[in-house]
Design an enzyme around this catalytic site. Structure first.
Site, short mmCIF file in Angstrom:
data_model
loop_
_atom_site.label_atom_id
_atom_site.label_comp_id
_atom_site.label_asym_id
_atom_site.label_seq_id
_atom_site.Cartn_x
_atom_site.Cartn_y
_atom_site.Cartn_z
N LYS A 197 -10.28 -5.55 9.16
CA LYS A 197 -10.86 -4.21 9.22
C LYS A 197 -12.20 -4.23 9.95
CE LYS A 197 -8.49 -2.67 5.03
NZ LYS A 197 -8.53 -2.31 3.60
N GLN A 202 -12.32 -2.38 -1.70
CA GLN A 202 -11.09 -3.15 -1.49
C GLN A 202 -10.44 -3.48 -2.84
OE1 GLN A 202 -9.80 -3.66 1.53
NE2 GLN A 202 -8.08 -4.85 0.80
N ASP A 218 -10.31 5.85 2.24
CA ASP A 218 -9.03 5.26 1.83
C ASP A 218 -8.06 6.32 1.32
OD1 ASP A 218 -8.30 2.61 2.12
OD2 ASP A 218 -9.57 1.91 0.47
N1 GUN Z 1 -5.55 -3.34 -1.03
C1 GUN Z 1 -4.36 -3.33 -0.41
N2 GUN Z 1 -4.31 -2.31 0.48
C2 GUN Z 1 -5.49 -1.67 0.40
C3 GUN Z 1 -6.04 -0.55 1.07
O1 GUN Z 1 -5.43 0.11 1.91
N3 GUN Z 1 -7.30 -0.21 0.71
C4 GUN Z 1 -8.00 -0.89 -0.21
N4 GUN Z 1 -9.24 -0.46 -0.52
N5 GUN Z 1 -7.52 -1.92 -0.86
C5 GUN Z 1 -6.27 -2.32 -0.55
#
Ligand code: GUN
Length: 289
Positions: free
Chosen positions: A47, A91, A114
């Site tokens: 990311k 996350q 998100d």
């Molecule tokens: N863990 C697995 N996929 C995601 C996501 O798209 N966002 C976040 N914050 N955590 C995750």
């Protein structure tokens, strides 16, 4: 046919970069990580790298594994107030002593890039398009479906997995596209009976190679959201290596159209997060904040 997401993701990233440059000030994304869960480290690195390419400044906020829930909530409150941060994510998964629901509810919905906050989830459910952040993975899946002109209206769409971040929202989005939607999960009886009827099969079960060719209709569109790291023997006495595999057995590719892992949905998830961050920056600019 294989349903690749990489090229489409690059195109979206290019659009985000061009628009971000037009804003005059780079959008800023905060990424909160609690602890050292290995897969999260890999996703977050991706990311951060991709944000940079999209003209977005990403900042990492790393808290130790033994942080208390109130410390995580305090950081969320701080980021809610931080005028320089356009949007941020926490996350997942969080360490088990911290409630993800409480943390997600504490995020300002206008910064929830998100799309996990109940307010954004509710807007997705009601198909309200204004000032909503759609969760990145399901919205990336919809982009992939549009890109390959996969017919949705009237199609039998079957989802395997009912998580808040993939299964539930993708079911709702496909329903808005007028598909007939079935959601299967760990308690579903006779799973193959359902999956074999699918014109569109979305698999987010987290079980490597779970979907076998005899569970899929010839010519179906199969979206593989699984990402599990498995060890592989290198042979010749060399140390074991590892690779990421999906929930769909590669043999399914012989009879159906499958999004590969890696290179299918994954790149789109990151691209959609960055698109949401751009949207957050534009919303804040419009609101004069
Ligand atoms: N863990 C697995 N996929 C995601 C996501 O798209 N966002 C976040 N914050 N955590 C995750």
């Amino acid at each position: 046919m294989l349903l690749y997401g990489k090229e489409l993701a690059e195109r979206i990233i290019g659009h985000v970069k061009a628009e971000a440059e037009g804003l005059g000030i780079a959008p800023r994304l905060g990424i909160v990580v609690v602890g050292d869960y290995q897969p999260s480290q890999v996703y977050v690195k991706k990311k951060m790298e991709t944000a940079k390419r999209a003209g977005i400044e990403a900042e990492l906020f790393h808290l130790p594994h033994n942080s208390e829930e109130k410390e995580v909530l305090a950081l969320v409150q701080k980021l809610n107030r931080d005028g320089k941060i356009d949007g941020f994510i926490v996350q997942l998964p969080l360490p088990p002593h911290i409630s993800p629901d409480k943390v997600i509810e504490a995020i300002d919905p206008r910064k929830d890039v998100d799309g996990f906050h109940p307010s954004n989830m509710g807007k997705v459910l009601l198909n309200l398009k204004d000032e909503v952040f759609e969760p990145a993975t399901p919205s990336g899946i919809m982009r992939l479906i549009e890109h390959y002109k996969i017919p949705v209206s009237g199609a039998n769409a079957v989802i395997v997995g009912r998580s808040n971040i993939v299964g539930k929202p993708i079911a709702v989005m496909l329903l808005h596209g007028d598909a007939t939607v079935t959601v299967c999960h760990s308690k579903t009886r006779n799973l193959p009976e359902h999956t074999k009827r699918a014109d569109i099969l979305v698999v987010a079960a987290g079980k490597p190679f779970f979907i076998k060719p005899d569970m899929v209709k010839e010519g179906a569109y199969v979206i593989d959201v699984g990402t599990t790291r498995v060890e592989v023997e290198a042979g010749n006495g060399k140390p074991k290596t590892s690779k990421v595999v999906g929930d769909v057995d590669p043999k399914v590719q012989e009879k159906a159209n499958v999004s590969p892992v890696p290179g299918g949905v994954g790149p789109l998830t990151v691209a959609m997060l960055l698109q949401n961050t751009l949207k957050a920056a534009k919303m804040r600019k419009k609101a004069g904040k």
